[in-house]
Design a protein around this motif. Structure first.
Motif, mmCIF file in Angstrom:
data_model
loop_
_atom_site.group_PDB
_atom_site.id
_atom_site.type_symbol
_atom_site.label_atom_id
_atom_site.label_comp_id
_atom_site.label_asym_id
_atom_site.label_seq_id
_atom_site.Cartn_x
_atom_site.Cartn_y
_atom_site.Cartn_z
ATOM 1 N N LEU A 96 0.749 -1.106 -0.075
ATOM 2 C CA LEU A 96 0.044 -0.063 -0.120
ATOM 3 C C LEU A 96 0.964 1.315 0.073
ATOM 4 N N GLU A 97 1.825 1.036 0.646
ATOM 5 C CA GLU A 97 2.877 2.240 0.785
ATOM 6 C C GLU A 97 3.296 2.334 -0.640
ATOM 7 N N ASN A 98 3.937 1.591 -1.483
ATOM 8 C CA ASN A 98 4.500 1.543 -2.750
ATOM 9 C C ASN A 98 3.499 2.398 -3.747
ATOM 10 N N TRP A 99 2.308 1.796 -3.482
ATOM 11 C CA TRP A 99 1.050 2.347 -4.404
ATOM 12 C C TRP A 99 0.961 3.595 -4.144
ATOM 13 N N THR A 100 1.080 4.275 -2.755
ATOM 14 C CA THR A 100 0.942 5.602 -2.404
ATOM 15 C C THR A 100 1.923 6.381 -3.152
ATOM 16 N N VAL A 101 3.112 5.961 -3.196
ATOM 17 C CA VAL A 101 4.092 6.741 -3.850
ATOM 18 C C VAL A 101 4.005 6.765 -5.468
ATOM 19 N N ASP A 102 3.474 5.438 -6.068
ATOM 20 C CA ASP A 102 3.332 5.701 -7.465
ATOM 21 C C ASP A 102 1.956 6.422 -7.954
ATOM 22 N N ALA A 103 1.299 6.426 -6.977
ATOM 23 C CA ALA A 103 -0.033 7.268 -7.378
ATOM 24 C C ALA A 103 -0.021 8.746 -7.120
ATOM 25 N N PHE A 104 0.733 9.077 -6.168
ATOM 26 C CA PHE A 104 1.048 10.578 -5.767
ATOM 27 C C PHE A 104 2.495 11.194 -6.101
ATOM 28 N N GLY A 105 3.311 10.431 -6.569
ATOM 29 C CA GLY A 105 4.593 10.722 -6.920
ATOM 30 C C GLY A 105 4.744 11.265 -8.396
ATOM 31 N N PHE A 106 5.573 12.061 -8.779
ATOM 32 C CA PHE A 106 5.589 12.360 -10.135
ATOM 33 C C PHE A 106 6.446 11.446 -10.976
ATOM 34 N N ILE A 107 5.697 10.856 -11.833
ATOM 35 C CA ILE A 107 6.404 9.779 -12.669
ATOM 36 C C ILE A 107 6.420 10.363 -14.227
ATOM 37 N N PRO A 108 7.688 10.599 -14.719
ATOM 38 C CA PRO A 108 7.720 11.300 -16.103
ATOM 39 C C PRO A 108 6.889 10.322 -17.332
ATOM 40 N N LYS A 109 7.396 8.980 -17.026
ATOM 41 C CA LYS A 109 6.679 7.882 -18.053
ATOM 42 C C LYS A 109 5.300 8.052 -17.943
ATOM 43 N N ARG A 110 4.639 8.585 -17.080
ATOM 44 C CA ARG A 110 3.055 8.657 -17.111
ATOM 45 C C ARG A 110 2.553 9.478 -18.018
ATOM 46 N N TYR A 111 3.454 10.370 -18.703
ATOM 47 C CA TYR A 111 3.029 11.197 -19.725
ATOM 48 C C TYR A 111 3.798 10.687 -21.007
ATOM 49 N N ASP A 112 3.991 9.799 -21.356
ATOM 50 C CA ASP A 112 4.650 9.270 -22.495
ATOM 51 C C ASP A 112 3.554 8.676 -23.461
ATOM 52 N N SER A 113 3.353 9.378 -24.401
ATOM 53 C CA SER A 113 2.182 9.064 -25.739
ATOM 54 C C SER A 113 2.485 7.745 -26.296
ATOM 55 N N THR A 114 3.672 7.476 -26.308
ATOM 56 C CA THR A 114 3.930 6.090 -27.148
ATOM 57 C C THR A 114 3.690 4.970 -26.186
ATOM 58 N N LEU A 115 3.326 4.809 -25.103
ATOM 59 C CA LEU A 115 2.932 3.578 -24.392
ATOM 60 C C LEU A 115 1.354 3.045 -24.806
ATOM 61 N N LEU A 116 1.415 2.078 -24.940
ATOM 62 C CA LEU A 116 -0.089 1.272 -25.389
ATOM 63 C C LEU A 116 -0.306 0.473 -23.839
ATOM 64 N N ALA A 117 -1.454 0.967 -23.475
ATOM 65 C CA ALA A 117 -2.337 0.185 -22.431
ATOM 66 C C ALA A 117 -1.606 -0.192 -21.089
ATOM 67 N N VAL A 118 -0.308 0.972 -20.700
ATOM 68 C CA VAL A 118 -0.040 0.876 -19.575
ATOM 69 C C VAL A 118 -0.679 1.448 -18.299
ATOM 70 N N ALA A 119 -1.049 0.673 -17.420
ATOM 71 C CA ALA A 119 -1.800 1.241 -16.419
ATOM 72 C C ALA A 119 -1.049 1.747 -15.102
ATOM 73 N N PHE A 120 -0.929 3.034 -14.884
ATOM 74 C CA PHE A 120 -0.153 3.722 -13.771
ATOM 75 C C PHE A 120 -1.024 3.913 -12.583
ATOM 76 N N PRO A 121 -0.927 3.522 -11.371
ATOM 77 C CA PRO A 121 -1.868 3.857 -10.463
ATOM 78 C C PRO A 121 -2.061 5.194 -10.324
ATOM 79 N N GLY A 122 -3.291 5.414 -9.940
ATOM 80 C CA GLY A 122 -3.810 6.827 -9.981
ATOM 81 C C GLY A 122 -4.617 7.243 -11.189
ATOM 82 N N GLY A 123 -4.387 6.470 -12.573
ATOM 83 C CA GLY A 123 -5.090 6.648 -13.685
ATOM 84 C C GLY A 123 -4.856 8.135 -14.203
ATOM 85 N N ALA A 124 -5.750 8.868 -14.830
ATOM 86 C CA ALA A 124 -5.750 10.104 -15.523
ATOM 87 C C ALA A 124 -5.586 11.020 -14.640
#
Length: 259
Positions: free
Chosen positions: A43-71
């Motif tokens: 749960l602690e790891n999910w919190t970091v992934d959902a509320f931390g800043f992940i540059p890859k989250r904005y990569d438009s070339t990714l297909l069907a990659v689900a990052f915690p926190g969604g859009a």
């Protein structure tokens, strides 16, 4: 002689250590949020992934990659990452640097402006990190970009006569509300330039040496520091409620810095 007690009671007395309410609330918020480390690891790891800043989250070339926190995380993580810290040493280091500069800024801005400023500088730091780490998967966390922003904003008035880094400062509230320098005058001020040289030098060392912090060996996101610092320096005037009086050219050099 009978009037002496009354005079002593009326004399203003300032506690040795005082923090404005806005800064106290911000530090307490960071401390409470850090209690997430007591959560189960997954749960602690999910919190970091959902509320931390992940540059890859904005990569438009990714297909069907689900990052915690969604859009939604693409929006809120520009700010929420700054409220998370890797460990107590990471949190303590940021708070230590925030206290002197953030205290002056919170007194000057008031609560609403201060919180908005912290959010804006956090977003600027995230943007700088995104530009320089386009495909990074590791979450960026920490308030360093906002802390850097407070330092940059504070030097716009910190060295002015009567302010908190001058040699003739008044009480905390008065020192925090002296008229600030314009950006151009600040960039011509020798003490401001000296501060800038040291600050950028330290961050360049972090970048070139890939210096790590904390027990987990997390590297310093120095580009985010610079993004937050630059935003704080340039955008300070948009938040500053203290008017700057017009200064004649002949008097300009005498009002910039004490002594």
């Amino acid at each position: 002689m009978e009037s002496s007690p009354e005079l002593s009671q009326d004399a203003p007395r300032e506690p040795i250590l005082t923090l404005p309410g806005a800064l106290t609330a911000y530090v307490l918020l960071l401390a409470v949020i850090h209690l997430r480390v007591l959560l189960p690891p997954e749960l602690e790891n999910w919190t970091v992934d959902a509320f931390g800043f992940i540059p890859k989250r904005y990569d438009s070339t990714l297909l069907a990659v689900a990052f915690p926190g969604g859009a939604g995380a693409k929006i809120w993580s520009f700010v929420t990452y700054s409220l998370l810290h890797a460990n107590l040493s990471h949190l303590g280091f940021n708070v230590l640097w925030l206290l002197p500069f953030g205290s002056a800024l919170a007194r000057r801005f008031g609560a609403l402006r201060f919180f908005a400023f912290m959010a804006v500088t956090a977003a600027a730091g995230a943007l700088a990190h995104l530009v320089t780490h386009e495909h990074a998967v590791a979450p960026m966390i920490g308030a360093s970009a906002s802390v850097s922003g407070t330092m940059a904003a504070a030097i716009r008035f910190a060295f002015v006569r009567g302010s908190f880094l001058s040699f003739s400062r008044g009480d905390a509230d008065v020192a925090a509300r002296v008229p600030a320098l314009s950006l151009m005058r600040a960039l011509r001020n020798t003490r401001v330039l000296g501060f800038l040289a040291v600050w950028f030098g330290v961050n360049i060392i972090f970048g070139i040496g890939s210096i790590s912090i904390g027990a987990d060996g997390a590297s310093v996101a120095w580009q985010a520091h610079i993004g937050g610092f630059f935003a704080g320096l340039v955008l300070f005037s948009l938040f500053d409620p203290v008017p700057r009086p017009a200064v004649r050219a002949a008097d300009a050099s005498s009002t910039d810095v004490v002594e």
